[in-house]
Design a protein around this motif. Structure first.
Motif, short mmCIF file in Angstrom:
data_model
loop_
_atom_site.label_atom_id
_atom_site.label_comp_id
_atom_site.label_asym_id
_atom_site.label_seq_id
_atom_site.Cartn_x
_atom_site.Cartn_y
_atom_site.Cartn_z
N LYS A 19 40.76 60.84 9.06
CA LYS A 19 40.98 61.59 10.29
C LYS A 19 41.02 60.62 11.48
N ASP A 20 41.39 61.15 12.61
CA ASP A 20 41.48 60.35 13.83
C ASP A 20 40.15 59.65 14.09
N GLY A 21 40.23 58.36 14.38
CA GLY A 21 39.04 57.57 14.69
C GLY A 21 38.40 56.87 13.51
N ASP A 22 38.81 57.22 12.29
CA ASP A 22 38.25 56.55 11.11
C ASP A 22 38.67 55.08 11.08
N LEU A 23 37.81 54.25 10.51
CA LEU A 23 38.14 52.84 10.27
C LEU A 23 38.45 52.69 8.79
N ILE A 24 39.60 52.09 8.50
CA ILE A 24 40.03 51.87 7.12
C ILE A 24 40.26 50.38 6.92
N GLN A 25 39.63 49.84 5.90
CA GLN A 25 39.80 48.42 5.57
C GLN A 25 40.78 48.32 4.41
N GLU A 26 41.67 47.36 4.49
CA GLU A 26 42.73 47.18 3.50
C GLU A 26 42.52 45.88 2.74
N PHE A 27 42.55 45.98 1.42
CA PHE A 27 42.47 44.82 0.54
C PHE A 27 43.75 44.75 -0.29
N GLY A 28 44.17 43.54 -0.64
CA GLY A 28 45.32 43.36 -1.52
C GLY A 28 46.66 43.51 -0.85
N TYR A 29 46.68 43.42 0.47
CA TYR A 29 47.95 43.53 1.21
C TYR A 29 48.91 42.43 0.77
N ASP A 30 50.17 42.81 0.54
CA ASP A 30 51.24 41.87 0.23
C ASP A 30 52.55 42.50 0.65
N ASP A 31 53.65 41.81 0.44
CA ASP A 31 54.93 42.32 0.90
C ASP A 31 55.48 43.47 0.06
N ASP A 32 54.78 43.87 -1.01
CA ASP A 32 55.24 44.97 -1.85
C ASP A 32 54.53 46.29 -1.57
N VAL A 33 53.61 46.33 -0.61
CA VAL A 33 52.88 47.56 -0.33
C VAL A 33 53.82 48.61 0.26
N ASP A 34 53.38 49.84 0.30
CA ASP A 34 54.18 50.92 0.88
C ASP A 34 53.93 50.95 2.39
N PHE A 35 54.88 50.43 3.14
CA PHE A 35 54.72 50.30 4.58
C PHE A 35 54.72 51.66 5.28
N ASP A 36 55.43 52.65 4.71
CA ASP A 36 55.41 53.98 5.30
C ASP A 36 54.02 54.60 5.20
N LEU A 37 53.38 54.45 4.05
CA LEU A 37 52.03 54.98 3.89
C LEU A 37 51.06 54.28 4.85
N ARG A 38 51.18 52.97 4.97
CA ARG A 38 50.31 52.23 5.90
C ARG A 38 50.50 52.76 7.33
#
Length: 139
Positions: A19-38
């Motif tokens: 929800k609005d204001g949540d903090l989300i940490q991302e692991f494993g980012y690379d050029d193949d991730v789904d950029f629309d979802l991000r």
């Protein structure tokens, strides 16, 4: 993007429980991730996803995981370092037939060792399967 597409995309991020204001940490980012979802996630929470190097306490974790990324148990344990009590870990893996595919059984096997259990596996994007993990309740 049509209005219907925009509604569907925001519903995906909301269905993930953020929800609005949540903090989300991302692991494993690379050029193949789904950029629309991000982008959907960032739009929903009103800020950028935190990186692996951030040390803020977070409401959720997104872990992009591929078959050749190493030890999944270690990655899950690392992802819990800054996760708030009651937070969720989303493991996103390439869907069957894509390079880096991870069988669901691998996640189901690794989760309990890391102190987590699988709750759901909803569809969130075209090329990545999502598995929601939460901490096991203490007795």
């Amino acid at each position: 993007m049509s209005e219907a597409d925009a509604v569907t995309e925001s519903n995906v991020a909301e269905r993930m429980g953020f929800k609005d204001g949540d903090l989300i940490q991302e692991f494993g980012y690379d050029d193949d991730v789904d950029f629309d979802l991000r982008e959907d996630l960032e739009d929903l929470v009103g800020g950028e996803l935190l990186t692996e190097d951030d040390h803020d306490v977070v409401d959720g974790v997104i872990l992009w995981w591929r078959a050749d990324d190493g030890d999944l148990v270690d990655a899950l344990v690392d992802s819990l370092t800054t996760l708030d009590d009651g937070g969720v870990v989303w493991v996103l893996t390439p869907k069957s037939g894509r390079a880096g595919y991870v069988p669901p059984a691998d996640i189901e096997e690794a989760a309990p060792t890391a102190g987590l259990h699988v709750t759901t596996s909803p569809g969130v994007c075209q090329d990545w399967a999502a598995t929601r993990l939460v901490s096991r309740r203490k007795k």
